[in-house]
Write an enzyme that holds these catalytic residues in place. Structure first.
Site, short mmCIF file in Angstrom:
data_model
loop_
_atom_site.label_atom_id
_atom_site.label_comp_id
_atom_site.label_asym_id
_atom_site.label_seq_id
_atom_site.Cartn_x
_atom_site.Cartn_y
_atom_site.Cartn_z
N ASP A 13 49.18 -76.72 13.33
CA ASP A 13 49.33 -78.05 13.91
C ASP A 13 48.68 -78.99 12.90
O ASP A 13 47.60 -78.67 12.38
CB ASP A 13 48.60 -78.10 15.26
N VAL A 15 47.06 -81.54 13.26
CA VAL A 15 45.79 -82.09 13.70
C VAL A 15 44.61 -81.27 13.16
O VAL A 15 43.48 -81.71 13.14
CB VAL A 15 45.74 -82.17 15.26
N SER A 16 44.90 -80.04 12.69
CA SER A 16 43.85 -79.11 12.27
C SER A 16 43.65 -79.12 10.75
O SER A 16 44.57 -78.76 10.01
CB SER A 16 44.24 -77.71 12.76
N PRO A 17 42.44 -79.49 10.28
CA PRO A 17 42.19 -79.52 8.84
C PRO A 17 42.15 -78.11 8.23
O PRO A 17 42.60 -77.92 7.10
CB PRO A 17 40.84 -80.21 8.70
N SER A 19 43.98 -75.71 9.15
CA SER A 19 45.37 -75.31 9.01
C SER A 19 45.95 -75.82 7.69
O SER A 19 46.75 -75.13 7.06
CB SER A 19 46.22 -75.85 10.17
#
Length: 212
Positions: A13, A15-17, A19
């Site tokens: 996603d 929104v996830s750093p 990731s």
């Protein structure tokens, strides 16, 4: 004939750093290791809800550590993540549902744009601190990634379609079925079984298991 390529799924996603870090490392190694990388846009909120997980920054000591950790990893992996304490409240105040549906629609219609498009969303959200949930920003990011305005407009219209909504939901449920409780969730299919790795700091173990 070479060995069959190991399928590696990356559930992420924007929104996830972490990731973003895992995504960049796997995108680089897909040309070095014998892997078939499959990008699987999913919804972090759905995974957190289903598993009862909480954002790391909810624990102040963990939040403090995360700031340092992401900065170190960004430098090490040469990924331009810019993180500050403000980001913790920023993340809680944003829903990436529409964004991840847009990325899902792109993957369903133009799989080859998935990598550059996802990268641009992270750039926008984690380097330029833009609100990637706004339709006008979604279109701007798509243009940055080299998509035509016609295609971007078409994908934006697709985010309200049942097919796209279901696909994102199914992908998220698939990640949970593999045992994911956060993101990135990386699943390597080796010797007939799935191996789950959580986070961007276990990729050398993944390499080790698949003989790389």
């Amino acid at each position: 004939a070479g060995m069959a390529r190991t399928v590696v799924e990356l559930f992420y996603d924007v929104v996830s750093p972490y990731s973003w870090l895992g995504f960049e490392v796997l995108c680089r190694y897909q040309h070095i290791w014998n892997i078939d990388l499959r990008l699987r846009p999913a919804l972090l909120g759905g995974i957190m809800q289903a598993t009862g997980n909480k954002p790391p920054a909810m624990l102040p000591k963990r939040g403090e550590y995360m700031l340092k950790d992401v900065k170190r990893m960004a430098k090490y992996y040469q990924v331009p993540v810019q993180i500050s304490e403000d980001d913790f409240t920023r993340i809680l105040g944003i829903s990436t549902l529409g964004t991840m549906r847009f990325i899902t629609a792109a993957g369903m219609t133009q799989p080859q744009v998935l990598e550059p498009l996802s990268r641009e969303f992270w750039m926008s959200f984690w380097s330029q601190h833009e609100d990637v949930s706004k339709p006008e920003n979604i279109l701007a990011v798509a243009r940055q990634a080299g998509l035509s305005s016609e295609l971007a407009q078409k994908l934006l219209e697709m985010i309200s379609s049942p097919a796209v909504k279901n696909q994102l939901k199914e992908t998220t449920e698939e990640a949970i079925k593999y045992g994911a409780f956060g993101m990135p969730a990386v699943v390597a299919h080796f010797n007939g079984e799935p191996h789950l790795f959580f986070g961007s700091d276990r990729l050398e173990l993944l390499g080790n298991i698949i003989g790389e």
